[in-house]
Design an enzyme around this catalytic site. Structure first.
Site, PDB file in Angstrom:
ATOM      1  N   ASP A 306       0.858  -1.182   0.000  1.00 22.90           N
ATOM      2  CA  ASP A 306       0.000   0.000   0.000  1.00 22.90           C
ATOM      3  C   ASP A 306       0.903   1.243   0.000  1.00 22.90           C
ATOM      4  OD1 ASP A 306      -3.272   0.447   1.487  1.00 22.90           O
ATOM      5  OD2 ASP A 306      -2.134   1.758   0.165  1.00 22.90           O
ATOM      6  N   GLU A 503     -10.771   6.651   4.127  1.00 23.98           N
ATOM      7  CA  GLU A 503      -9.759   6.057   4.996  1.00 23.98           C
ATOM      8  C   GLU A 503      -9.846   6.586   6.424  1.00 23.98           C
ATOM      9  OE1 GLU A 503      -6.653   5.932   1.293  1.00 23.98           O
ATOM     10  OE2 GLU A 503      -5.981   5.126   3.204  1.00 23.98           O
TER      11      GLU A 503
HETATM   12  C1  GLC Z   1      -4.467   4.177  -0.220  1.00 23.86           C
HETATM   13  C2  GLC Z   1      -5.322   2.983   0.115  1.00 23.86           C
HETATM   14  C3  GLC Z   1      -5.326   1.933  -0.950  1.00 23.86           C
HETATM   15  C4  GLC Z   1      -5.070   2.548  -2.303  1.00 23.86           C
HETATM   16  C5  GLC Z   1      -3.684   3.138  -2.286  1.00 23.86           C
HETATM   17  C6  GLC Z   1      -3.351   3.857  -3.603  1.00 23.86           C
HETATM   18  O1  GLC Z   1      -3.838   4.656   0.935  1.00 23.86           O
HETATM   19  O2  GLC Z   1      -5.092   2.343   1.341  1.00 23.86           O
HETATM   20  O3  GLC Z   1      -6.601   1.287  -0.896  1.00 23.86           O
HETATM   21  O4  GLC Z   1      -5.164   1.550  -3.311  1.00 23.86           O
HETATM   22  O5  GLC Z   1      -3.484   4.039  -1.215  1.00 23.86           O
HETATM   23  O6  GLC Z   1      -4.152   4.983  -3.753  1.00 23.86           O
END
Ligand code: GLC
Length: 750
Positions: A306, A503
Site C-alpha cells: 500500500d 480512509e
Molecule cells: C491508499 C489505500 C489503498 C489505495 C492506495 C493507492 O492509501 O489504502 O486502498 O489503493 O493508497 O491509492
C-alpha cells in the site's frame, strides 16, 4: 572509478543499444523480433524466462518500483527502468478529461518502451466505484450499497463497465475490489466493504471477473486487485490501519475466504493491508503473505504494497533499508513508493548486494510482474485502446449504475404504507443537505481522494431524480433546511447523513449520530405535521434509534454515486425495494462492534429490508393526513394508536381527495372508517369517485363518539362499484355547517 549511476546506466544504455543494433545490422529486423520474449507466439513462461535472463539487477529492481505520476518525469521512467506508476486518489492530468488521461498514459508508456529491453509499464489507479478519478466518469454505488443489492451478476457487470472506462484512459491496473470484511462500522472504510460477513465479500468477488474478463488480454480488460490483505476491516475499535487482534482460526474464518475466492478467479494482484495482525504489521508478515497467500492459496500474481506502507513496519517516519528487505523477503513483489522511489531503488540494490535479499526473491517478484505484463498484452498493445475512451460516463454505463442504485436501497420503515409516494401527489417537500449534492451522494474516492461536497462531476442528484419522476402537476419544493414546509404537503422527503471522507479521515470513534444540521432540518419538518420520509446517504449505519419513532419511513441509500434517480425509482414505486442490510444496524454506537450472530440486539438485523407490501390492500388509503387534495379541513395531532395526524374541522361540503387509488379488478363490498366526534349534530361522509360530486360509492353516518379524540371504527356497505385506478373523494354533508367529526383512516374491503 565508479561512474555516477546515471552515467553508468547511460554507458550501459549505449552498449545495450549497440548490442541491439548489431543483430539488426547483420540479420535485419527479423533478428529483433526473434528475441523470444518479443515473440507473442511463445508461451508466457518462455517469454518471461528469456526476458529475465537479459535483465540487469537495476532493471529488475526498477520493475519492482511503483512511483506516483506527479513524482516522475519521462526520463526518470527510462533512466531508472521504472516498472509501474500510479495515480493516488485525485491525482489527475489537467484538464481532467478521458482523452488527457489517455495522452498522459501513452506518454509515460513511451518512456518505458524507450528502455533497452522495451519493457512496458503497468499503471495503477483506485477505480473503486467506477473510474472515480476522472471527471465525467460513471460513479457507481460504493461497495456497501452493492452488498445491500445482493446481486453478484450486477457487480460483475459493474466491473466490466469500470474496466472499459479505465481502459479508455489507457490505464491497465485497478486497485479494486476491496474484499474487506467490515466488523466495526466506526471504520472510515466501512463503505468500501461489501458487508460484515465473509460470504457477502466472497460473493462480490465477481467484480474481479468483470474487471479482468476471461483473460487479461481481452479487449477492455484491466488487472484487478484484491485488497487489503488481510484483516483490514477487523481492527480493534475500527481504527483504520490499526491492529486486528484475532486468533488465526478467526482470522482465517472471517477475513480469508474472500481472498480464496479472488485467487480462484485468477485475480492478478493482491494489495497488502496497512493494518497489523496481533501487533505485527502485515507488510512484514512473511507467514501470511508467502506461506498462506502464495503457498497455501496458490496465488501466482503480484503482491503490491500500500501507499508508503513499508514506512510503518518499524513505527518510525520514513522507511529504512531494513524495512525494504523485510517487506520484500515477506513476499511483497512491488512497492508503492509514490515519492521516495529513488531511495527505495538504491536501498534495495544495496540490500541485495549485501545478501539481505536473495536474488531468488528478486527473480520471483520479476517473474510475477512480467507474467502479468505479458498476460495483459502490454508488449503487443502498450498504448491506450482509444475505442473505449468514449465509454467514459456513457449512457449505457449510467443505466447500469442506476440499476445498482435502486437495487441497493434498503427500506427499513414504512408506516401506513406511506411509500411508494404517488407520482401525482399534489405537493412534495424535499429537504436535507444530501438531497441535491452529487459530491455528498458519491462519497469519498470521487474526483478527489477524500471526495467533496458540491457539483463535483456530472450526474443526477436525488432531488433531480424526484423532480423527473413525479407528474407535471406535482409541485416539488426544495429547501435544504426545511424552511417553508407547511401542512399542505403530501409528505416531506429528508435526505440526510454524512459528507464525504476516505480512509482514516472517516473513522468515527465517538458519535455516529446525525449532525446538528440534519437534526434541525428534521425537527422543522416534523413541526409541520406532515409525514416525513427519511433517506440516509451515508457510508455506514448511523445512530438514529432515538429519532426513528418520529419518522414515517426510512430508506438507507448508502452512497449511490452519480445516478441519484435510482433513489426516486424506489420512493415513487418504479422499483419495489429488494435491498437487504449488508451490515447490522446498531441500536446505539456503544454497541460497536455489532455483527450478526454476536448475541447483541440491533435496531435492524443483518439482512433486514422490506418491500412494498404486495398484499397491501390497495384500498388502504390510511392516515388521512396523507391526502393529496382537500378543501376546508385541517390537520391536527391525533392520539389514536399509531396515528400521527388526523383530519379535523370537517363540516358540510368539506372534502379530502386521494389520487391513484387502485381498486383492483373486483369492487370492494364494504368500507371501515375511523372517526371521532364531540359534535352535537349528525351528518355523513360520502365516498365519491373521480370528483367531489362523482359517482357515489358509500355513505358513512357521523355522530358523537364521546370526544374529538374518542376514536371508533364505523363499517358501511359499498353501494356503488369501483375497479381500477381512481381519484377518491371523502365529502362531508349535513350538520348545518357545524364541525361534524375527525377522520384518521379508512379501508375498503371485499
Ligand atoms: C491508499 C489505500 C489503498 C489505495 C492506495 C493507492 O492509501 O489504502 O486502498 O489503493 O493508497 O491509492
Amino acid at each position: 572509478m565508479q561512474l555516477p549511476r546515471v552515467a553508468q546506466w547511460r554507458g550501459r544504455l549505449v552498449a545495450a543499444s549497440l548490442l541491439l543494433l548489431i543483430p539488426v545490422l547483420t540479420n535485419g529486423p527479423a533478428a529483433a523480433a526473434a528475441l523470444p520474449y518479443k515473440d507473442p507466439s511463445q508461451p508466457v513462461s518462455v517469454r518471461v524466462e528469456d526476458l529475465l535472463s537479459r535483465m540487469s539487477l537495476d532493471e529488475k529492481i526498477g520493475q519492482m518500483t511503483q512511483a506516483e505520476r506527479k513524482s516522475v518525469t519521462n526520463s526518470d521512467i527510462t533512466d531508472y527502468r521504472l516498472g509501474s506508476l500510479l495515480s493516488g486518489g485525485g491525482s489527475a492530468p489537467a484538464p481532467n478529461t478521458a482523452t488527457a488521461w489517455a495522452d498522459m498514459y501513452d506518454s509515460f508508456q513511451g518512456a518505458a518502451l524507450a528502455t533497452p529491453l522495451n519493457i512496458p509499464l503497468m499503471y495503477g489507479i483506485d477505480a473503486v466505484h467506477g473510474h472515480n478519478n476522472v471527471y465525467g466518469a460513471t460513479i457507481f454505488p460504493h461497495n456497501i450499497g452493492l452488498g445491500a443489492a445482493r446481486d453478484p451478476g450486477l457487480v460483475q457487470r459493474i466491473g466490466r463497465a469500470t474496466a472499459e472506462e479505465v481502459s479508455g484512459t489507457g490505464i491497465d491496473w485497478d486497485f479494486a475490489p476491496c474484499l474487506c470484511v467490515v466488523r466495526n462500522d466506526r471504520w472510515g472504510r466501512t463503505y468500501e466493504s461489501y458487508g460484515e460477513t465473509p460470504d457477502i465479500a466472497s460473493s462480490m468477488a465477481t467484480e474481479i471477473t468483470g474487471l479482468q474478463g476471461s483473460k487479461l488480454s481481452d479487449s477492455g480488460s484491466v488487472m484487478a486487485t484484491a485488497k487489503h490483505y488481510i484483516g483490514d476491516g477487523g481492527t480493534t475499535g475500527g481504527v483504520d490501519e490499526g491492529n486486528t487482534e484475532l486468533s488465526e482460526a478467526d482470522l482465517r474464518a472471517i477475513h480469508l475466504p474472500p481472498f480464496r475466492e479472488a485467487v480462484a478467479r485468477h485475480v492478478g494482484s493482491v494489495m497488502v493491508s496497512y493494518s497489523s495482525w496481533n501487533g505485527l504489521k502485515m507488510h512484514a508478515n512473511r507467514y501470511l503473505i508467502t506461506d498462506v497467500l502464495k503457498g497455501e492459496l496458490g496465488f501466482s500474481g503480484v503482491v503490491v504494497s500500500d501507499w508508503n506502507a513499508i514506512d510503518q513496519i518499524d513505527g518510525q517516519v520514513g522507511f529504512t533499508a531494513a524495512e525494504v528487505s523485510t517487506s520484500i523477503n515477506a513476499g511483497l513483489d512491488m512497492i508503492m513508493v509514490p515519492d521516495a522511489w529513488k531511495s527505495f531503488i538504491s536501498m534495495l540494490k544495496s540490500e541485495v548486494q549485501l545478501g539481505h535479499v536473495p536474488m531468488s526473491r528478486i527473480d520471483d517478484a520479476n517473474r510475477r510482474i512480467l507474467t502479468k505484463k505479458f498476460e495483459l498484452g502490454l508488449f503487443e498493445r502498450p498504448y491506450t485502446d482509444r475505442s473505449y475512451t468514449g465509454t467514459v460516463g456513457s449512457a449505457a454505463h449510467r443505466l447500469i449504475a442506476r440499476e445498482a442504485v435502486k437495487k441497493s436501497q434498503v427500506l427499513l420503515k414504512n408506516k401506513w404504507g406511506i411509500l411508494p409516494l404517488p407520482k401525482t401527489a399534489s405537493k412534495i417537500f424535499v429537504a436535507g443537505k444530501n438531497a441535491d449534492d452529487i459530491g455528498n451522494q458519491s462519497g469519498g474516492w470521487t474526483i478527489d481522494w477524500q471526495g467533496q461536497s458540491g457539483n463535483t462531476t456530472p450526474g443526477t442528484t436525488i432531488l433531480q431524480g424526484i423532480r423527473s419522476t413525479v407528474s407535471s402537476s406535482t409541485t416539488v419544493t426544495y429547501n435544504r433546511y426545511g424552511t417553508g414546509i407547511d401542512g399542505s404537503y403530501k409528505a416531506a422527503v429528508a435526505v440526510v447523513g454524512e459528507t464525504p471522507y476516505a480512509e482514516f479521515k472517516g473513522d468515527r470513534p465517538g458519535s455516529m449520530s446525525l449532525d446538528a444540521e440534519d437534526l434541525s432540518t428534521l425537527a422543522t419538518l416534523k413541526a409541520a405535521g406532515v409525514p416525513v420520509i427519511v433517506v440516509t446517504v451515508s457510508g455506514r449505519p448511523l445512530d438514529i434509534a432515538s429519532e426513528l419513532p418520529s419518522w414515517d419511513a426510512l430508506v438507507a441509500a448508502w452512497l449511490p454515486g452519480t445516478e441519484g434517480a435510482g433513489v426516486a425509482d424506489v420512493l415513487f414505486g418504479d422499483y419495489n425495494p429488494t435491498g437487504k442490510l449488508p451490515v447490522t444496524w446498531m441500536q446505539s454506537a456503544s454497541q460497536q462492534p455489532i455483527n450478526t450472530g454476536d448475541g447483541k440486539t440491533p435496531l435492524f438485523p443483518y439482512g433486514a429490508g422490506d418491500s412494498f407490501p404486495s398484499t397491501q390492500n390497495p384500498y388502504d388509503v390510511i392516515g388521512a393526513a396523507y391526502y393529496d387534495d382537500q378543501s376546508g379541513t385541517g390537520l391536527e395531532h391525533c392520539t389514536d394508536s399509531g396515528c400521527g395526524q388526523d383530519v379535523g374541522w370537517i363540516a358540510a361540503n368539506d372534502y379530502i381527495g386521494y389520487y391513484d387509488v387502485d381498486f383492483g379488478t373486483t369492487s370492494p363490498t364494504s368500507v371501515v372508517t375511523r372517526i371521532a366526534s364531540n359534535s352535537s349534530v349528525s351528518g355523513s361522509l360520502q365516498y365519491h369517485l373521480d370528483s367531489p360530486t362523482g359517482p357515489l360509492l358509500a355513505t358513512v353516518s357521523l355522530s358523537n363518539t364521546g370526544g374529538w379524540q374518542s376514536w371508533t371504527s364505523r363499517t358501511a356497505s359499498v353501494t356503488g362499484s369501483a375497479t381500477g385506478v381512481h381519484k377518491l373523494y371523502v365529502v362531508a354533508s349535513g350538520g348545518g355547517g357545524a364541525d361534524l367529526a375527525n377522520l384518521n383512516w379508512f379501508q375498503f374491503n371485499h
